[in-house]
Design a protein around this motif. Structure first.
Motif, PDB file in Angstrom:
ATOM      1  N   MET A 128      22.245 -10.324   5.794  1.00  0.00           N
ATOM      2  CA  MET A 128      23.319 -11.294   6.025  1.00  0.00           C
ATOM      3  C   MET A 128      24.102 -10.902   7.272  1.00  0.00           C
ATOM      4  SD  MET A 128      26.557 -12.251   3.571  1.00  0.00           S
ATOM      5  CE  MET A 128      27.376 -10.688   3.861  1.00  0.00           C
ATOM      6  N   ALA A 129      24.312 -11.845   8.172  1.00  0.00           N
ATOM      7  CA  ALA A 129      25.120 -11.596   9.367  1.00  0.00           C
ATOM      8  C   ALA A 129      26.590 -11.830   9.025  1.00  0.00           C
ATOM      9  CB  ALA A 129      24.702 -12.504  10.508  1.00  0.00           C
ATOM     10  N   GLU A 130      27.408 -10.782   9.175  1.00  0.00           N
ATOM     11  CA  GLU A 130      28.815 -10.922   8.833  1.00  0.00           C
ATOM     12  C   GLU A 130      29.542 -11.736   9.890  1.00  0.00           C
ATOM     13  OE1 GLU A 130      30.503  -7.144   8.102  1.00  0.00           O
ATOM     14  OE2 GLU A 130      29.225  -6.728   6.379  1.00  0.00           O
ATOM     15  N   LYS A 131      30.694 -12.233   9.503  1.00  0.00           N
ATOM     16  CA  LYS A 131      31.461 -13.122  10.363  1.00  0.00           C
ATOM     17  C   LYS A 131      31.944 -12.416  11.621  1.00  0.00           C
ATOM     18  CE  LYS A 131      35.967 -12.209   8.282  1.00  0.00           C
ATOM     19  NZ  LYS A 131      37.152 -12.779   7.655  1.00  0.00           N
ATOM     20  N   GLN A 132      32.150 -13.188  12.655  1.00  0.00           N
ATOM     21  CA  GLN A 132      32.802 -12.699  13.855  1.00  0.00           C
ATOM     22  C   GLN A 132      34.281 -13.048  13.767  1.00  0.00           C
ATOM     23  OE1 GLN A 132      30.439 -14.868  16.752  1.00  0.00           O
ATOM     24  NE2 GLN A 132      29.207 -13.063  17.154  1.00  0.00           N
ATOM     25  N   GLU A 133      35.134 -12.136  14.207  1.00  0.00           N
ATOM     26  CA  GLU A 133      36.573 -12.368  14.115  1.00  0.00           C
ATOM     27  C   GLU A 133      37.012 -13.290  15.253  1.00  0.00           C
ATOM     28  OE1 GLU A 133      38.407 -11.547  11.656  1.00  0.00           O
ATOM     29  OE2 GLU A 133      36.930 -10.318  10.628  1.00  0.00           O
ATOM     30  N   VAL A 134      36.852 -14.575  15.043  1.00  0.00           N
ATOM     31  CA  VAL A 134      37.199 -15.564  16.053  1.00  0.00           C
ATOM     32  C   VAL A 134      38.173 -16.565  15.441  1.00  0.00           C
ATOM     33  CG1 VAL A 134      36.350 -17.395  17.554  1.00  0.00           C
ATOM     34  CG2 VAL A 134      34.967 -15.325  17.193  1.00  0.00           C
ATOM     35  N   THR A 135      39.295 -16.766  16.099  1.00  0.00           N
ATOM     36  CA  THR A 135      40.256 -17.763  15.626  1.00  0.00           C
ATOM     37  C   THR A 135      39.779 -19.153  16.022  1.00  0.00           C
ATOM     38  OG1 THR A 135      42.090 -16.210  15.807  1.00  0.00           O
ATOM     39  CG2 THR A 135      42.634 -18.556  15.772  1.00  0.00           C
ATOM     40  N   MET A 136      39.704 -20.034  15.052  1.00  0.00           N
ATOM     41  CA  MET A 136      39.265 -21.399  15.302  1.00  0.00           C
ATOM     42  C   MET A 136      40.428 -22.373  15.155  1.00  0.00           C
ATOM     43  SD  MET A 136      35.505 -21.874  13.623  1.00  0.00           S
ATOM     44  CE  MET A 136      36.012 -21.566  11.934  1.00  0.00           C
ATOM     45  N   ARG A 137      40.276 -23.503  15.831  1.00  0.00           N
ATOM     46  CA  ARG A 137      41.205 -24.611  15.655  1.00  0.00           C
ATOM     47  C   ARG A 137      40.519 -25.597  14.705  1.00  0.00           C
ATOM     48  NH1 ARG A 137      44.259 -28.433  20.122  1.00  0.00           N
ATOM     49  NH2 ARG A 137      46.354 -27.988  19.366  1.00  0.00           N
ATOM     50  N   ILE A 138      41.081 -25.733  13.520  1.00  0.00           N
ATOM     51  CA  ILE A 138      40.444 -26.511  12.459  1.00  0.00           C
ATOM     52  C   ILE A 138      41.284 -27.736  12.133  1.00  0.00           C
ATOM     53  CG2 ILE A 138      39.647 -26.478  10.068  1.00  0.00           C
ATOM     54  CD1 ILE A 138      39.325 -23.433  10.353  1.00  0.00           C
ATOM     55  N   ALA A 139      40.654 -28.912  12.169  1.00  0.00           N
ATOM     56  CA  ALA A 139      41.334 -30.152  11.780  1.00  0.00           C
ATOM     57  C   ALA A 139      40.983 -30.504  10.346  1.00  0.00           C
ATOM     58  CB  ALA A 139      40.930 -31.294  12.706  1.00  0.00           C
ATOM     59  N   VAL A 140      41.985 -30.839   9.567  1.00  0.00           N
ATOM     60  CA  VAL A 140      41.795 -31.366   8.217  1.00  0.00           C
ATOM     61  C   VAL A 140      42.107 -32.851   8.276  1.00  0.00           C
ATOM     62  CG1 VAL A 140      42.579 -31.286   5.822  1.00  0.00           C
ATOM     63  CG2 VAL A 140      42.411 -29.167   7.151  1.00  0.00           C
ATOM     64  N   ILE A 141      41.122 -33.674   7.891  1.00  0.00           N
ATOM     65  CA  ILE A 141      41.285 -35.124   8.038  1.00  0.00           C
ATOM     66  C   ILE A 141      40.931 -35.806   6.711  1.00  0.00           C
ATOM     67  CG2 ILE A 141      40.683 -37.151   9.395  1.00  0.00           C
ATOM     68  CD1 ILE A 141      39.739 -35.375  11.620  1.00  0.00           C
ATOM     69  N   ASN A 142      41.955 -36.094   5.921  1.00  0.00           N
ATOM     70  CA  ASN A 142      41.749 -36.789   4.653  1.00  0.00           C
ATOM     71  C   ASN A 142      41.777 -38.299   4.830  1.00  0.00           C
ATOM     72  OD1 ASN A 142      43.060 -34.053   3.598  1.00  0.00           O
ATOM     73  ND2 ASN A 142      41.928 -35.003   1.929  1.00  0.00           N
ATOM     74  N   GLU A 143      40.900 -38.979   4.080  1.00  0.00           N
ATOM     75  CA  GLU A 143      40.974 -40.441   4.064  1.00  0.00           C
ATOM     76  C   GLU A 143      41.694 -40.892   2.794  1.00  0.00           C
ATOM     77  OE1 GLU A 143      38.180 -42.632   2.102  1.00  0.00           O
ATOM     78  OE2 GLU A 143      38.684 -40.907   0.892  1.00  0.00           O
ATOM     79  N   VAL A 144      41.848 -42.194   2.648  1.00  0.00           N
ATOM     80  CA  VAL A 144      42.781 -42.742   1.667  1.00  0.00           C
ATOM     81  C   VAL A 144      42.458 -42.352   0.226  1.00  0.00           C
ATOM     82  CG1 VAL A 144      41.523 -44.953   1.607  1.00  0.00           C
ATOM     83  CG2 VAL A 144      43.937 -44.863   0.887  1.00  0.00           C
ATOM     84  N   SER A 145      41.197 -42.351  -0.169  1.00  0.00           N
ATOM     85  CA  SER A 145      40.877 -42.101  -1.571  1.00  0.00           C
ATOM     86  C   SER A 145      41.095 -40.645  -1.974  1.00  0.00           C
ATOM     87  CB  SER A 145      39.426 -42.500  -1.866  1.00  0.00           C
ATOM     88  OG  SER A 145      38.515 -41.566  -1.329  1.00  0.00           O
ATOM     89  N   ALA A 146      41.159 -39.755  -0.960  1.00  0.00           N
ATOM     90  CA  ALA A 146      41.286 -38.329  -1.253  1.00  0.00           C
ATOM     91  C   ALA A 146      42.575 -37.728  -0.716  1.00  0.00           C
ATOM     92  CB  ALA A 146      40.085 -37.578  -0.691  1.00  0.00           C
ATOM     93  N   GLN A 147      43.545 -38.580  -0.388  1.00  0.00           N
ATOM     94  CA  GLN A 147      44.748 -38.062   0.253  1.00  0.00           C
ATOM     95  C   GLN A 147      45.538 -37.112  -0.645  1.00  0.00           C
ATOM     96  OE1 GLN A 147      47.656 -41.226   1.046  1.00  0.00           O
ATOM     97  NE2 GLN A 147      46.620 -42.512  -0.438  1.00  0.00           N
ATOM     98  N   GLN A 148      45.465 -37.294  -1.952  1.00  0.00           N
ATOM     99  CA  GLN A 148      46.221 -36.422  -2.852  1.00  0.00           C
ATOM    100  C   GLN A 148      45.631 -35.015  -2.934  1.00  0.00           C
ATOM    101  OE1 GLN A 148      49.078 -37.416  -3.862  1.00  0.00           O
ATOM    102  NE2 GLN A 148      48.777 -39.522  -3.156  1.00  0.00           N
ATOM    103  N   LYS A 149      44.425 -34.824  -2.400  1.00  0.00           N
ATOM    104  CA  LYS A 149      43.800 -33.493  -2.394  1.00  0.00           C
ATOM    105  C   LYS A 149      44.128 -32.720  -1.117  1.00  0.00           C
ATOM    106  CE  LYS A 149      41.695 -34.865  -6.161  1.00  0.00           C
ATOM    107  NZ  LYS A 149      41.473 -36.289  -6.025  1.00  0.00           N
TER     108      LYS A 149
END
Length: 212
Positions: free
Chosen positions: A1-22
């Motif tokens: 298993m290749a372990e993770k690289q310590e890299v900071t990512m820019r992550i977008a969370v994009i909920n749509e209407v049916s799942a907005q409460q999650k």
């Protein structure tokens, strides 16, 4: 298993209407990992403009192709609608993720830049804990490294070929906006907080389209 690289990512969370409460469950599961989290979809607050997976799919494609984010977490009731929506666009490589094993294998084998979560179907007791486990596994290994060991070279080669095929099979994202129904593009571009995360060149392209 290749372990993770310590890299900071820019992550977008994009909920749509049916799942907005999650949305709050997703944000909580992503916190404390050292990444820059942008909460750009529906969050369940009153009077937000409604986004379906058609809108969140286009938002995802614009963000990734503009280089505004490194990774997108989306989904819908089953995860299937969002998956199909985002895969219509160039440069988007999405997996349907419902378990930590899905996340672990998808990251290594497919090296994707987007995941689709089933956020209503099967979302029951301890589902928020399952999200924690999913993100634990996604960020625990190197993206696109290949798995198992004897398949690494073949899978890495296939991943590069898939990128080329995606570019051949799709038109550039900013070019297709002219042919997408205008009301969809306007809903996406005008959604609160969305255009601000893009660089000036991408903003200019979108504003030029809206003024046409």
């Amino acid at each position: 298993m290749a372990e993770k690289q310590e890299v900071t990512m820019r992550i977008a969370v994009i909920n749509e209407v049916s799942a907005q409460q999650k949305n709050s469950d997703i944000i909580k599961a992503l916190e404390g990992r050292g990444h820059d989290i942008l909460n750009l979809g529906m969050t369940g607050v009153p009077n937000q403009p409604e986004l379906t997976y058609i809108h969140t799919g286009l938002m995802t494609a614009i963000l990734l192709n503009a280089g505004a984010v490194d990774f997108v977490v989306g989904g819908c009731g089953t995860g299937q609608g969002y998956l199909n929506a985002v895969m219509q666009y160039t440069g988007v490589f999405c997996g349907l993720i419902s378990s930590s094993l899905d996340a672990w294998l998808f990251t290594q084998i497919n090296g994707g830049n987007c995941i689709s979560l089933p956020l209503n179907q099967g979302y029951g007791w301890a589902a928020d804990v399952n999200l924690q486990f999913v993100f634990d596994r996604i960020f625990s290994v190197e993206r696109g490294c290949g798995y198992p060991e004897n398949r690494k070279e073949s899978q890495q080669a296939s991943r590069k070929i898939l990128e080329k095929i995606s570019a051949i099979a799709h038109r550039p994202i900013f070019e297709i906006l002219e042919d997408i129904p205008r009301e969809i593009v306007e809903r996406v571009v005008n959604y609160p907080g969305f255009i601000e995360v893009l660089d000036q060149q991408s903003r200019d392209k979108l504003n030029k389209y809206l003024k046409a």
